[in-house]
Scaffold this motif. Structure first.
Motif, short mmCIF file in Angstrom:
data_model
loop_
_atom_site.label_atom_id
_atom_site.label_comp_id
_atom_site.label_asym_id
_atom_site.label_seq_id
_atom_site.Cartn_x
_atom_site.Cartn_y
_atom_site.Cartn_z
N MET A 1 0.81 -1.21 0.00
CA MET A 1 0.00 0.00 0.00
C MET A 1 0.84 1.27 0.00
O MET A 1 0.50 2.25 -0.67
CB MET A 1 -0.96 -0.01 1.19
N CYS A 2 1.95 1.26 0.72
CA CYS A 2 2.82 2.43 0.73
C CYS A 2 3.45 2.64 -0.65
O CYS A 2 3.55 3.77 -1.14
CB CYS A 2 3.91 2.28 1.79
N SER A 3 3.84 1.55 -1.29
CA SER A 3 4.44 1.65 -2.63
C SER A 3 3.44 2.22 -3.63
O SER A 3 3.77 3.11 -4.42
CB SER A 3 4.92 0.27 -3.08
N LEU A 4 2.21 1.72 -3.62
CA LEU A 4 1.18 2.20 -4.55
C LEU A 4 0.84 3.67 -4.31
O LEU A 4 0.44 4.38 -5.23
CB LEU A 4 -0.08 1.35 -4.42
N SER A 5 1.01 4.12 -3.07
CA SER A 5 0.67 5.50 -2.72
C SER A 5 1.86 6.45 -2.86
O SER A 5 1.72 7.63 -2.56
CB SER A 5 0.13 5.55 -1.29
N GLY A 6 3.00 5.93 -3.31
CA GLY A 6 4.17 6.77 -3.51
C GLY A 6 4.80 7.25 -2.23
O GLY A 6 5.41 8.33 -2.18
N VAL A 7 4.68 6.46 -1.16
CA VAL A 7 5.21 6.85 0.14
C VAL A 7 6.48 6.06 0.44
O VAL A 7 6.52 4.83 0.29
CB VAL A 7 4.18 6.59 1.26
N LYS A 8 7.50 6.76 0.88
CA LYS A 8 8.75 6.12 1.30
C LYS A 8 8.48 5.36 2.61
O LYS A 8 7.98 5.96 3.57
CB LYS A 8 9.83 7.18 1.50
N ALA A 9 8.78 4.07 2.64
CA ALA A 9 8.39 3.27 3.80
C ALA A 9 9.47 2.27 4.19
O ALA A 9 10.29 1.85 3.37
CB ALA A 9 7.08 2.53 3.51
N ALA A 10 9.44 1.90 5.48
CA ALA A 10 10.37 0.90 6.01
C ALA A 10 9.68 0.12 7.12
O ALA A 10 8.70 0.58 7.71
CB ALA A 10 11.64 1.58 6.55
N VAL A 11 10.21 -1.07 7.41
CA VAL A 11 9.74 -1.89 8.52
C VAL A 11 10.93 -2.20 9.41
O VAL A 11 11.97 -2.68 8.93
CB VAL A 11 9.10 -3.20 8.02
N VAL A 12 10.79 -1.89 10.70
CA VAL A 12 11.87 -2.10 11.67
C VAL A 12 11.28 -2.87 12.85
O VAL A 12 10.48 -2.34 13.61
CB VAL A 12 12.46 -0.75 12.17
N CYS A 13 11.67 -4.13 12.99
CA CYS A 13 11.12 -4.98 14.05
C CYS A 13 12.23 -5.63 14.87
O CYS A 13 13.24 -6.07 14.33
CB CYS A 13 10.24 -6.08 13.46
N VAL A 14 12.01 -5.72 16.17
CA VAL A 14 12.92 -6.45 17.04
C VAL A 14 12.47 -7.90 17.11
O VAL A 14 11.28 -8.20 17.00
CB VAL A 14 12.96 -5.81 18.45
N THR A 15 13.43 -8.81 17.26
CA THR A 15 13.10 -10.23 17.41
C THR A 15 13.02 -10.58 18.89
O THR A 15 13.91 -10.24 19.66
CB THR A 15 14.15 -11.12 16.73
N LEU A 16 11.94 -11.24 19.29
CA LEU A 16 11.74 -11.59 20.69
C LEU A 16 12.27 -12.98 21.03
O LEU A 16 12.41 -13.32 22.21
CB LEU A 16 10.26 -11.50 21.06
N LEU A 17 12.54 -13.79 19.99
CA LEU A 17 13.08 -15.12 20.19
C LEU A 17 13.66 -15.62 18.87
O LEU A 17 13.40 -15.04 17.81
CB LEU A 17 12.02 -16.10 20.68
N ASN A 18 14.47 -16.68 18.95
CA ASN A 18 14.98 -17.35 17.75
C ASN A 18 14.11 -18.57 17.51
O ASN A 18 14.14 -19.53 18.27
CB ASN A 18 16.44 -17.76 17.96
N ARG A 19 13.32 -18.55 16.44
CA ARG A 19 12.35 -19.61 16.20
C ARG A 19 13.00 -20.96 15.91
O ARG A 19 12.35 -22.01 15.98
CB ARG A 19 11.43 -19.21 15.04
N LEU A 20 14.29 -20.98 15.60
CA LEU A 20 14.98 -22.26 15.41
C LEU A 20 15.22 -22.96 16.75
O LEU A 20 15.56 -24.13 16.79
CB LEU A 20 16.31 -22.04 14.70
N GLU A 21 15.03 -22.22 17.84
CA GLU A 21 15.29 -22.77 19.17
C GLU A 21 14.03 -22.96 20.01
O GLU A 21 14.10 -23.48 21.12
CB GLU A 21 16.28 -21.87 19.92
N GLY A 22 12.88 -22.51 19.50
CA GLY A 22 11.65 -22.68 20.27
C GLY A 22 10.52 -21.84 19.72
O GLY A 22 10.70 -21.05 18.78
N ASP A 23 9.35 -21.99 20.32
CA ASP A 23 8.14 -21.31 19.85
C ASP A 23 7.59 -20.30 20.85
O ASP A 23 6.90 -19.37 20.46
CB ASP A 23 7.05 -22.33 19.52
#
Length: 296
Positions: free
Chosen positions: A243-265
């Motif tokens: 939606m940001c791309s179609l609207s011509g808006v400069k966008a980014a996603v910045v997320c922290v990881t709370l766990l390593n899914r290779l080690e548990g759920d």
């Protein structure tokens, strides 16, 4: 050069009033240019409390507020989303999952258009499950991919499947990475983000109410995701990017990881540790905004 929001909807021009129902705002009742015309940075995240914490944080960082200052919810007339503003920064909650953020984005993009905002940067800040990363690592999304690792967002419109690109602004991702290197406070990587329709089976968890696959199959899937470039999993980035791309808006996603899914759920870190992790995307984006405004 001013870059305004593109509204890909000719029907809006015929409307005398545009009611943004889920924000409890409308062009007939509110002066959008006066309220929002100076906005340059929009930060969105799932939780209302997290977005209020962010506006409090950025207000202090920009010297526009201090301890004890209160920032009223602009969308107080509804309980769907929360919105806060200080100076050129707007902070908006979007709930959980593609449907919830999609509704919010339709109305947010229209709000920015009605306010005649230009040169907008929108950044999603949030939490995620990491793949092959230490908990607390921050992922800046290169591309959002679906659960089959394809960089696309698929939606059924009028009974037909429509596929849209999920590319994000490459230069913005590099700028954010540079900011993290200058801060030097936590591990940050640029990688692909997998966006799923579900928290449990859709992300290969073994701890949901229903699970008809085994641990070996789960790990094989997550390793395939890692090999394809995926470094984290969440539930909003694909429609956000599209939606940001179609609207011509400069966008980014910045997320922290709370766990390593290779080690548990299951997320097992203490509450205090999780609170500190959740502040990391806020700190990075806050630094980026300060630097963009010449305050670093």
């Amino acid at each position: 050069r001013e870059n305004f929001i593109h509204l890909l909807n000719p029907h809006l021009e015929k409307m005398k009033e545009d009611i943004l129902y889920h924000f409890a705002l409308g062009t007939g009742t509110h002066d959008f240019p006066a309220l929002f015309g100076d906005v340059k940075f929009v930060c969105v995240g799932g939780s209302p409390s997290r977005m209020k914490a962010f506006i409090t944080y950025i207000a202090e960082e920009l010297g526009l507020g201090g301890p004890g200052c209160d920032y009223p919810n602009i969308c107080v007339g509804t309980d769907r989303y929360a919105m806060y503003k200080v100076g050129p920064v707007l902070s908006v909650s979007h709930g959980m999952g593609i449907p919830s953020i999609s509704i919010m984005l339709h109305e947010l993009i229209k709000l920015l258009h009605h306010a005649k905002c230009s040169n907008i940067t929108i950044i999603r800040i949030g939490t995620s499950g990491g793949i092959g990363l230490e908990p607390g690592s921050v992922v800046i999304t290169r591309q959002s991919v679906d659960a089959t690792f394809k960089p696309q967002f698929e939606q059924v419109i009028l009974g037909k499947t429509v596929i849209r690109s999920t590319n994000l602004d490459e230069e913005l991702a590099k700028e954010l990475m540079q900011c993290s290197q200058e801060m030097s406070q936590f591990n940050t990587v640029i990688g692909n983000t997998m966006c799923t329709l579900d928290f449990y089976e859709g992300q290969g968890r073994l701890d949901g109410a229903i699970c008809l696959y085994n641990e070996e199959e789960k790990l094989q899937y997550l390793k395939e995701a890692y090999d394809s470039g995926v470094r984290n999993i969440e539930m909003e980035s694909s429609v956000f990017a599209a939606m940001c791309s179609l609207s011509g808006v400069k966008a980014a996603v910045v997320c922290v990881t709370l766990l390593n899914r290779l080690e548990g759920d299951q997320i097992s870190s203490s509450h205090d540790v999780l609170v500190e992790y959740q502040q990391r995307p806020q700190k990075l984006v806050g630094y980026f905004i300060k630097k963009s405004l010449g305050k670093v």
